[in-house]
Design a protein around this motif. Structure first.
Motif, PDB file in Angstrom:
ATOM      1  N   GLN A  10       0.889  -1.190   0.040  1.00  0.00           N
ATOM      2  CA  GLN A  10      -0.092   0.036   0.151  1.00  0.00           C
ATOM      3  C   GLN A  10       0.843   1.312   0.073  1.00  0.00           C
ATOM      4  OE1 GLN A  10      -2.814   0.079   3.154  1.00  0.00           O
ATOM      5  NE2 GLN A  10      -3.980   1.874   2.179  1.00  0.00           N
ATOM      6  N   GLU A  11       1.719   1.335   0.843  1.00  0.00           N
ATOM      7  CA  GLU A  11       2.989   2.435   1.039  1.00  0.00           C
ATOM      8  C   GLU A  11       3.386   2.780  -0.296  1.00  0.00           C
ATOM      9  OE1 GLU A  11       2.788   4.991   2.941  1.00  0.00           O
ATOM     10  OE2 GLU A  11       1.071   3.869   3.951  1.00  0.00           O
ATOM     11  N   ALA A  12       3.860   1.447  -0.948  1.00  0.00           N
ATOM     12  CA  ALA A  12       4.707   1.549  -2.277  1.00  0.00           C
ATOM     13  C   ALA A  12       3.992   1.906  -3.423  1.00  0.00           C
ATOM     14  CB  ALA A  12       5.037  -0.040  -2.702  1.00  0.00           C
ATOM     15  N   ILE A  13       2.585   1.584  -3.280  1.00  0.00           N
ATOM     16  CA  ILE A  13       1.706   2.201  -4.544  1.00  0.00           C
ATOM     17  C   ILE A  13       1.486   3.744  -4.289  1.00  0.00           C
ATOM     18  CG2 ILE A  13      -0.466   1.984  -5.218  1.00  0.00           C
ATOM     19  CD1 ILE A  13      -0.640  -0.908  -4.729  1.00  0.00           C
ATOM     20  N   LYS A  14       1.375   4.007  -3.097  1.00  0.00           N
ATOM     21  CA  LYS A  14       0.880   5.679  -2.660  1.00  0.00           C
ATOM     22  C   LYS A  14       2.380   6.456  -2.969  1.00  0.00           C
ATOM     23  CE  LYS A  14      -0.928   6.674   1.195  1.00  0.00           C
ATOM     24  NZ  LYS A  14      -1.301   6.464   2.601  1.00  0.00           N
ATOM     25  N   ALA A  15       3.429   5.993  -2.975  1.00  0.00           N
ATOM     26  CA  ALA A  15       4.777   6.343  -3.322  1.00  0.00           C
ATOM     27  C   ALA A  15       5.047   6.263  -4.794  1.00  0.00           C
ATOM     28  CB  ALA A  15       5.851   6.075  -2.329  1.00  0.00           C
ATOM     29  N   GLY A  16       4.677   5.456  -5.636  1.00  0.00           N
ATOM     30  CA  GLY A  16       4.831   5.253  -6.796  1.00  0.00           C
ATOM     31  C   GLY A  16       3.985   6.032  -7.940  1.00  0.00           C
ATOM     32  N   LYS A  17       3.999   5.558  -9.037  1.00  0.00           N
ATOM     33  CA  LYS A  17       3.056   6.273 -10.343  1.00  0.00           C
ATOM     34  C   LYS A  17       1.554   5.611 -10.247  1.00  0.00           C
ATOM     35  CE  LYS A  17       7.148   7.471 -13.161  1.00  0.00           C
ATOM     36  NZ  LYS A  17       7.636   7.519 -14.465  1.00  0.00           N
ATOM     37  N   GLY A  18       1.320   4.877  -9.690  1.00  0.00           N
ATOM     38  CA  GLY A  18       0.051   3.948  -9.589  1.00  0.00           C
ATOM     39  C   GLY A  18      -1.100   4.844  -9.411  1.00  0.00           C
ATOM     40  N   VAL A  19      -1.183   5.331  -8.285  1.00  0.00           N
ATOM     41  CA  VAL A  19      -2.083   6.247  -7.883  1.00  0.00           C
ATOM     42  C   VAL A  19      -2.434   7.500  -8.774  1.00  0.00           C
ATOM     43  CG1 VAL A  19      -2.922   7.735  -5.974  1.00  0.00           C
ATOM     44  CG2 VAL A  19      -1.914   5.731  -5.248  1.00  0.00           C
ATOM     45  N   THR A  20      -1.145   8.419  -9.047  1.00  0.00           N
ATOM     46  CA  THR A  20      -1.409   9.282 -10.086  1.00  0.00           C
ATOM     47  C   THR A  20      -1.821   9.020 -11.296  1.00  0.00           C
ATOM     48  OG1 THR A  20       1.057   9.361 -10.507  1.00  0.00           O
ATOM     49  CG2 THR A  20       0.363  10.683  -8.968  1.00  0.00           C
ATOM     50  N   SER A  21      -1.460   7.898 -11.822  1.00  0.00           N
ATOM     51  CA  SER A  21      -1.807   7.187 -13.078  1.00  0.00           C
ATOM     52  C   SER A  21      -3.485   6.990 -13.170  1.00  0.00           C
ATOM     53  CB  SER A  21      -0.874   6.240 -13.771  1.00  0.00           C
ATOM     54  OG  SER A  21       0.444   6.452 -13.915  1.00  0.00           O
ATOM     55  N   ALA A  22      -3.900   6.500 -11.738  1.00  0.00           N
ATOM     56  CA  ALA A  22      -5.130   5.920 -11.841  1.00  0.00           C
ATOM     57  C   ALA A  22      -5.884   7.078 -11.735  1.00  0.00           C
ATOM     58  CB  ALA A  22      -5.378   5.015 -10.617  1.00  0.00           C
ATOM     59  N   ILE A  23      -5.645   8.259 -11.057  1.00  0.00           N
ATOM     60  CA  ILE A  23      -6.218   9.415 -11.087  1.00  0.00           C
ATOM     61  C   ILE A  23      -6.696  10.142 -12.295  1.00  0.00           C
ATOM     62  CG2 ILE A  23      -6.276  11.735 -10.134  1.00  0.00           C
ATOM     63  CD1 ILE A  23      -5.211  10.849  -7.622  1.00  0.00           C
ATOM     64  N   ASP A  24      -5.454  10.085 -13.348  1.00  0.00           N
ATOM     65  CA  ASP A  24      -5.360  10.696 -14.391  1.00  0.00           C
ATOM     66  C   ASP A  24      -6.479   9.989 -15.346  1.00  0.00           C
ATOM     67  OD1 ASP A  24      -3.612  12.773 -13.928  1.00  0.00           O
ATOM     68  OD2 ASP A  24      -2.002  11.430 -14.597  1.00  0.00           O
ATOM     69  N   LEU A  25      -6.400   8.596 -15.326  1.00  0.00           N
ATOM     70  CA  LEU A  25      -7.203   7.743 -15.995  1.00  0.00           C
ATOM     71  C   LEU A  25      -8.619   7.889 -15.558  1.00  0.00           C
ATOM     72  CD1 LEU A  25      -7.291   5.270 -18.092  1.00  0.00           C
ATOM     73  CD2 LEU A  25      -7.215   3.523 -16.145  1.00  0.00           C
ATOM     74  N   CYS A  26      -9.006   8.161 -14.449  1.00  0.00           N
ATOM     75  CA  CYS A  26     -10.403   8.092 -14.010  1.00  0.00           C
ATOM     76  C   CYS A  26     -10.758   9.505 -14.604  1.00  0.00           C
ATOM     77  CB  CYS A  26     -10.376   8.666 -12.251  1.00  0.00           C
ATOM     78  SG  CYS A  26     -11.949   8.837 -11.725  1.00  0.00           S
ATOM     79  N   ARG A  27     -10.126  10.584 -14.554  1.00  0.00           N
ATOM     80  CA  ARG A  27     -10.575  11.934 -15.222  1.00  0.00           C
ATOM     81  C   ARG A  27     -10.604  11.756 -16.543  1.00  0.00           C
ATOM     82  NH1 ARG A  27      -6.261  15.358 -11.019  1.00  0.00           N
ATOM     83  NH2 ARG A  27      -8.031  15.640  -9.428  1.00  0.00           N
ATOM     84  N   CYS A  28      -9.827  10.885 -17.267  1.00  0.00           N
ATOM     85  CA  CYS A  28     -10.009  10.745 -18.645  1.00  0.00           C
ATOM     86  C   CYS A  28     -11.177  10.173 -19.083  1.00  0.00           C
ATOM     87  CB  CYS A  28      -8.766   9.615 -19.184  1.00  0.00           C
ATOM     88  SG  CYS A  28      -8.716   9.161 -20.900  1.00  0.00           S
ATOM     89  N   HIS A  29     -11.522   8.924 -18.402  1.00  0.00           N
ATOM     90  CA  HIS A  29     -12.843   8.469 -18.484  1.00  0.00           C
ATOM     91  C   HIS A  29     -14.156   9.449 -18.215  1.00  0.00           C
ATOM     92  CE1 HIS A  29     -11.799   4.377 -19.928  1.00  0.00           C
ATOM     93  NE2 HIS A  29     -10.797   4.301 -19.068  1.00  0.00           N
ATOM     94  N   GLY A  30     -13.786  10.300 -17.166  1.00  0.00           N
ATOM     95  CA  GLY A  30     -14.872  11.358 -16.651  1.00  0.00           C
ATOM     96  C   GLY A  30     -14.814  12.129 -18.164  1.00  0.00           C
ATOM     97  N   ASN A  31     -13.751  12.746 -18.576  1.00  0.00           N
ATOM     98  CA  ASN A  31     -13.885  13.843 -19.743  1.00  0.00           C
ATOM     99  C   ASN A  31     -14.627  13.120 -20.951  1.00  0.00           C
ATOM    100  OD1 ASN A  31     -12.725  15.653 -18.441  1.00  0.00           O
ATOM    101  ND2 ASN A  31     -10.578  15.040 -18.933  1.00  0.00           N
ATOM    102  N   ARG A  32     -14.317  11.738 -21.055  1.00  0.00           N
ATOM    103  CA  ARG A  32     -14.991  10.989 -22.309  1.00  0.00           C
ATOM    104  C   ARG A  32     -16.581  10.888 -21.914  1.00  0.00           C
ATOM    105  NH1 ARG A  32     -11.530   5.894 -24.171  1.00  0.00           N
ATOM    106  NH2 ARG A  32     -12.883   5.853 -25.969  1.00  0.00           N
ATOM    107  N   ALA A  33     -16.951  10.801 -20.575  1.00  0.00           N
ATOM    108  CA  ALA A  33     -18.366  10.579 -20.441  1.00  0.00           C
ATOM    109  C   ALA A  33     -18.917  12.043 -20.563  1.00  0.00           C
ATOM    110  CB  ALA A  33     -18.534  10.276 -18.910  1.00  0.00           C
ATOM    111  N   LEU A  34     -18.295  13.133 -20.318  1.00  0.00           N
ATOM    112  CA  LEU A  34     -18.703  14.466 -20.382  1.00  0.00           C
ATOM    113  C   LEU A  34     -18.855  14.811 -21.882  1.00  0.00           C
ATOM    114  CD1 LEU A  34     -16.827  16.335 -17.634  1.00  0.00           C
ATOM    115  CD2 LEU A  34     -19.265  15.694 -17.674  1.00  0.00           C
ATOM    116  N   ALA A  35     -17.808  14.271 -22.610  1.00  0.00           N
ATOM    117  CA  ALA A  35     -17.908  14.608 -24.179  1.00  0.00           C
ATOM    118  C   ALA A  35     -19.229  14.113 -24.614  1.00  0.00           C
ATOM    119  CB  ALA A  35     -16.654  14.108 -24.992  1.00  0.00           C
ATOM    120  N   ALA A  36     -19.472  12.884 -24.175  1.00  0.00           N
ATOM    121  CA  ALA A  36     -20.763  12.141 -24.753  1.00  0.00           C
ATOM    122  C   ALA A  36     -22.067  12.803 -24.507  1.00  0.00           C
ATOM    123  CB  ALA A  36     -20.905  10.806 -24.303  1.00  0.00           C
TER     124      ALA A  36
END
Length: 246
Positions: A196-222
């Motif tokens: 858990q601490e390793a994921i928080k310190a790595g790129k997984g969390v920030t990438s998942a946030i970016d991916l979440c917002r990417c899908h959110g933007n695609r939903a808004l575009a629809a």
């Protein structure tokens, strides 16, 4: 008819939630309670879930639209396939995951979480006799909004500072899968105890946030394909709610 469809979708969703509550008798311990009570609870979960599904199917037939019936039936099939895949994994929540990438994760989440909402949105447009293009736009909104919702849920143990140390998280969650991709399989296994601490310190969390917002933007575009209205604003607010992080 659209309201009836919404009620049918909720019934199906609830039925599968009830079915998910079935307990694996083989994993029970003596402190969990009498075995006969658990067996009775399992029977009730199966019967209750089946009863809800039966009512949903009856209401679905009353809509008298073969395409809608086909769409929702295929969504039920997707749900079964997705849940079957989840249950075929190890029963332990934090056991080692398969070496899967985020594309495979998306496919699995679509089946178990997104298909029902996406196809219900498409079916709602079919009931209103909209074109195939508009139906596809509605499908895209449901798909990307629900993917954003799942990503938002997966991220909570890593972004909620007040409870991140106590919240359970799954090694099949999006941050864990993305972290594994960036880190490599061998290093991933070495870090498993301090994951858990390793994921928080790595790129997984920030990438998942970016991916979440990417899908959110695609939903808004629809949503932009639909005329401005209170309903469109409400659907957009759902997306904003699941793409906002501290």
């Amino acid at each position: 008819s659209q309201r009836s469809l919404a009620e049918i979708t909720e019934l199906i969703h609830t039925a599968f939630l009830v079915h998910r509550g079935i307990v694996n008798i083989g994993e029970l311990k003596s402190c969990d309670g009498p075995l006969k009570d658990m067996q009775f609870g399992n029977k009730m979960a199966v019967l209750s879930g089946d009863f809800l599904l039966a009512n949903a199917c009856t209401s679905l037939a009353q809509l008298q639209n073969t395409k809608v019936v086909e769409l929702i039936s295929s969504a039920i099939g997707d749900l079964v396939q997705g849940i079957y895949y989840e249950n075929s994994k190890s029963s332990e929540e934090n056991s080692l995951t398969d070496d899967i990438g985020i594309s495979t994760w998306k496919e699995q989440v679509f089946l178990s979480h997104s298909a029902l909402l996406a196809k219900s949105c498409q079916a709602a447009m079919e009931l209103a006799k909209h074109s195939a293009e508009i139906q596809d736009v509605a499908f895209q909104y449901g798909k990307h909004m629900s993917l954003s919702h799942k990503l938002h849920s997966d991220l909570q143990p890593f972004v909620k500072e007040s409870s991140s140390d106590t919240m359970a998280f799954s090694l099949n969650s999006a941050p864990a899968v993305l972290h594994q991709e960036f880190l490599g399989r061998e290093a991933w296994i070495k870090q498993i105890r301090e994951l858990q601490e390793a994921i928080k310190a790595g790129k997984g969390v920030t990438s998942a946030i970016d991916l979440c917002r990417c899908h959110g933007n695609r939903a808004l575009a629809a949503l932009e394909h639909f005329p401005p209205s209170d309903a469109r604003d409400a659907l957009a607010n759902i997306v904003y709610a699941v793409t906002r992080f501290p």
